[in-house]
Scaffold this motif. Structure first.
Motif, PDB file in Angstrom:
ATOM      1  N   ILE A 181      59.873  46.431  63.866  1.00 50.16           N
ATOM      2  CA  ILE A 181      61.163  47.229  64.115  1.00 50.16           C
ATOM      3  C   ILE A 181      60.646  48.788  63.515  1.00 50.16           C
ATOM      4  O   ILE A 181      60.938  49.635  64.514  1.00 50.16           O
ATOM      5  CB  ILE A 181      62.410  46.678  63.353  1.00 50.16           C
ATOM      6  CG1 ILE A 181      62.893  45.401  64.117  1.00 50.16           C
ATOM      7  CG2 ILE A 181      63.488  47.981  63.410  1.00 50.16           C
ATOM      8  CD1 ILE A 181      64.008  44.831  63.268  1.00 50.16           C
ATOM      9  N   THR A 197      58.796  51.287  65.966  1.00 50.02           N
ATOM     10  CA  THR A 197      59.354  51.902  67.019  1.00 50.02           C
ATOM     11  C   THR A 197      59.774  53.105  66.780  1.00 50.02           C
ATOM     12  O   THR A 197      60.232  54.072  67.723  1.00 50.02           O
ATOM     13  CB  THR A 197      60.607  50.940  67.432  1.00 50.02           C
ATOM     14  OG1 THR A 197      61.429  50.747  66.548  1.00 50.02           O
ATOM     15  CG2 THR A 197      60.150  49.625  68.160  1.00 50.02           C
ATOM     16  N   TYR A 203      57.892  55.405  65.441  1.00 47.36           N
ATOM     17  CA  TYR A 203      56.822  56.370  65.659  1.00 47.36           C
ATOM     18  C   TYR A 203      56.410  56.137  67.219  1.00 47.36           C
ATOM     19  O   TYR A 203      55.483  57.326  67.815  1.00 47.36           O
ATOM     20  CB  TYR A 203      55.628  55.900  64.939  1.00 47.36           C
ATOM     21  CG  TYR A 203      55.968  55.826  63.421  1.00 47.36           C
ATOM     22  CD1 TYR A 203      56.024  57.218  62.860  1.00 47.36           C
ATOM     23  CD2 TYR A 203      56.244  54.836  62.644  1.00 47.36           C
ATOM     24  CE1 TYR A 203      56.490  57.296  61.261  1.00 47.36           C
ATOM     25  CE2 TYR A 203      56.828  54.837  61.524  1.00 47.36           C
ATOM     26  CZ  TYR A 203      56.876  56.039  60.565  1.00 47.36           C
ATOM     27  OH  TYR A 203      57.200  55.938  59.564  1.00 47.36           O
ATOM     28  N   PHE A 204      56.518  55.426  68.015  1.00 49.72           N
ATOM     29  CA  PHE A 204      56.231  55.171  69.212  1.00 49.72           C
ATOM     30  C   PHE A 204      56.951  54.737  70.270  1.00 49.72           C
ATOM     31  O   PHE A 204      57.936  54.206  69.994  1.00 49.72           O
ATOM     32  CB  PHE A 204      55.003  53.896  69.397  1.00 49.72           C
ATOM     33  CG  PHE A 204      53.927  54.218  68.591  1.00 49.72           C
ATOM     34  CD1 PHE A 204      52.856  54.826  69.044  1.00 49.72           C
ATOM     35  CD2 PHE A 204      53.716  53.527  67.293  1.00 49.72           C
ATOM     36  CE1 PHE A 204      51.673  55.078  68.272  1.00 49.72           C
ATOM     37  CE2 PHE A 204      52.528  53.802  66.605  1.00 49.72           C
ATOM     38  CZ  PHE A 204      51.543  54.279  66.973  1.00 49.72           C
ATOM     39  N   ASN A 205      57.339  55.687  71.371  1.00 43.12           N
ATOM     40  CA  ASN A 205      58.170  55.661  72.329  1.00 43.12           C
ATOM     41  C   ASN A 205      57.637  55.452  73.829  1.00 43.12           C
ATOM     42  O   ASN A 205      56.635  56.219  74.085  1.00 43.12           O
ATOM     43  CB  ASN A 205      59.018  56.855  72.287  1.00 43.12           C
ATOM     44  CG  ASN A 205      60.400  56.511  72.958  1.00 43.12           C
ATOM     45  OD1 ASN A 205      60.431  56.154  74.366  1.00 43.12           O
ATOM     46  ND2 ASN A 205      61.674  57.047  72.586  1.00 43.12           N
ATOM     47  N   ALA A 206      57.995  54.478  74.567  1.00 42.57           N
ATOM     48  CA  ALA A 206      57.311  54.340  76.058  1.00 42.57           C
ATOM     49  C   ALA A 206      57.760  55.533  76.899  1.00 42.57           C
ATOM     50  O   ALA A 206      56.744  55.785  77.733  1.00 42.57           O
ATOM     51  CB  ALA A 206      58.133  52.918  76.593  1.00 42.57           C
ATOM     52  N   GLN A 237      68.683  50.565  64.951  1.00 45.27           N
ATOM     53  CA  GLN A 237      68.266  51.970  64.800  1.00 45.27           C
ATOM     54  C   GLN A 237      67.300  51.639  63.240  1.00 45.27           C
ATOM     55  O   GLN A 237      67.956  51.504  62.210  1.00 45.27           O
ATOM     56  CB  GLN A 237      69.302  52.810  64.403  1.00 45.27           C
ATOM     57  CG  GLN A 237      70.384  53.118  65.414  1.00 45.27           C
ATOM     58  CD  GLN A 237      69.683  54.067  66.696  1.00 45.27           C
ATOM     59  OE1 GLN A 237      68.615  54.596  66.404  1.00 45.27           O
ATOM     60  NE2 GLN A 237      70.365  54.143  67.803  1.00 45.27           N
ATOM     61  N   PRO A 238      66.069  51.589  63.493  1.00 40.64           N
ATOM     62  CA  PRO A 238      65.027  51.463  62.406  1.00 40.64           C
ATOM     63  C   PRO A 238      65.506  52.339  61.077  1.00 40.64           C
ATOM     64  O   PRO A 238      65.600  51.950  59.966  1.00 40.64           O
ATOM     65  CB  PRO A 238      63.864  51.975  62.949  1.00 40.64           C
ATOM     66  CG  PRO A 238      64.075  51.774  64.368  1.00 40.64           C
ATOM     67  CD  PRO A 238      65.389  52.141  64.626  1.00 40.64           C
TER      68      PRO A 238
END
Length: 304
Positions: free
Chosen positions: A121, A124, A126-129, A157-158
């Motif tokens: 979780i 996510t 730090y990385f977004n598609a 929401q992390p």
């Protein structure tokens, strides 16, 4: 004794001077923060011709509420308000509950592959598609042109989970251990022990979630083409971009045919009235949670 009393007097004078400077600085900062909102409000209830010329700065002149009457007559505004209120209430509840439960579960040593799921979780953050894969995902899930596209993507929401996890870790483990000895399971510990104890951090998350849902308009722009699902913020966003044409339309309507320069709509009056409508609900809601805000931030902050 005389020297001591003189030192006390000097110290009290320094403290007195410090307090004066301190209050003066904070009063100035408060004025700087509050004045823009005050400026918007007094310009929306003042004569529109004076407002358009920049003549309203500190006190309203020729007070009227015709701006709000005309703005609330804009097409689809009532339905947009219902959509925004619904997404704010439902989205906030789901986000708070998901953050609370996941944050609690990640503190439980018996959770299956707890570290893996926690890192899964967190990554996510730090990385977004990107926009296109996100749109394709929403379309594949049949969430485009659906009210739930406002709710489901914002549930987990992390950062909120990190805040709750850290807060729960600050709670004495003896509380949960005592409940388990009395026969309470995981869910009962969560609802009876954790939720009542976590009010400050949950109120903080509720503020963030509510403000985010209320102010959001890009999801409508990207995922929604059905006008029945337009949110208030998206409608006001379009109205802000079309302020000149809306002012012209309102002027030419039958209601404004006999209006004078005081109440005649201008692009400035349209923009400011719309801005006030967007901001006021948050200004009223925020003080209700403010007493929890600082405590929630401090105790739920990430500890090194």
């Amino acid at each position: 004794m005389i020297a001591t009393s003189e030192k006390r007097k000097q110290k009290s004078k320094k403290d007195y001077l410090f307090h004066i400077c301190n209050y003066a600085v904070f009063a100035l900062l408060t004025f700087i923060c509050a004045y823009p909102f005050y400026y918007l409000i007094i310009n929306t209830i003042s004569a529109n011709d004076l407002s358009a010329n920049g003549a309203i700065n500190f006190l309203p002149k020729k007070i009227h509420i015709e701006n709000y009457v005309q703005v609330f007559k804009l097409s689809g505004l009532g339905r947009g308000i219902l959509i925004s209120v619904a997404r704010t209430v439902i989205g906030t509840v789901f986000t708070v509950m998901a953050s609370a439960y996941l944050g609690f579960m990640f503190t439980q040593q018996k959770m299956w592959h707890r570290k893996f799921w926690y890192r899964f979780i967190i990554i996510t953050m730090y990385f977004n598609a990107g926009l296109i894969p996100m749109f394709m995902t929403m379309k594949t899930l049949n969430l485009t042109n659906s009210f739930w596209v406002y709710i489901i993507p914002a549930i987990v929401q992390p950062f909120n989970i990190i805040m709750v996890k850290t807060y729960v870790e600050s709670i004495p483990p003896a509380l949960q251990e005592a409940a388990k000895i009395d026969g309470a399971g995981i869910l009962k510990c969560f609802y009876k022990i954790i939720l009542p104890t976590c009010k400050p951090i949950l109120a903080t998350i509720a503020i963030w979630a509510a403000v985010g849902q209320w102010n959001s308009f890009q999801d409508t722009l990207i995922y929604i083409s059905d006008q029945k699902l337009y949110s208030l913020q998206y409608l006001l966003y379009t109205y802000l971009n079309q302020a000149n044409s809306i002012a012209t339309l309102v002027k030419s309507s039958g209601v404004q045919s006999v209006a004078n320069l005081v109440t005649q709509q201008t692009p400035t009056s349209i923009r400011m009235t719309i801005s006030v409508i967007v901001v006021l609900p948050i200004l009223f809601i925020y003080p209700m949670f403010q007493r929890y805000f600082v405590k929630g931030i401090m105790i739920g902050s990430v500890k090194g």
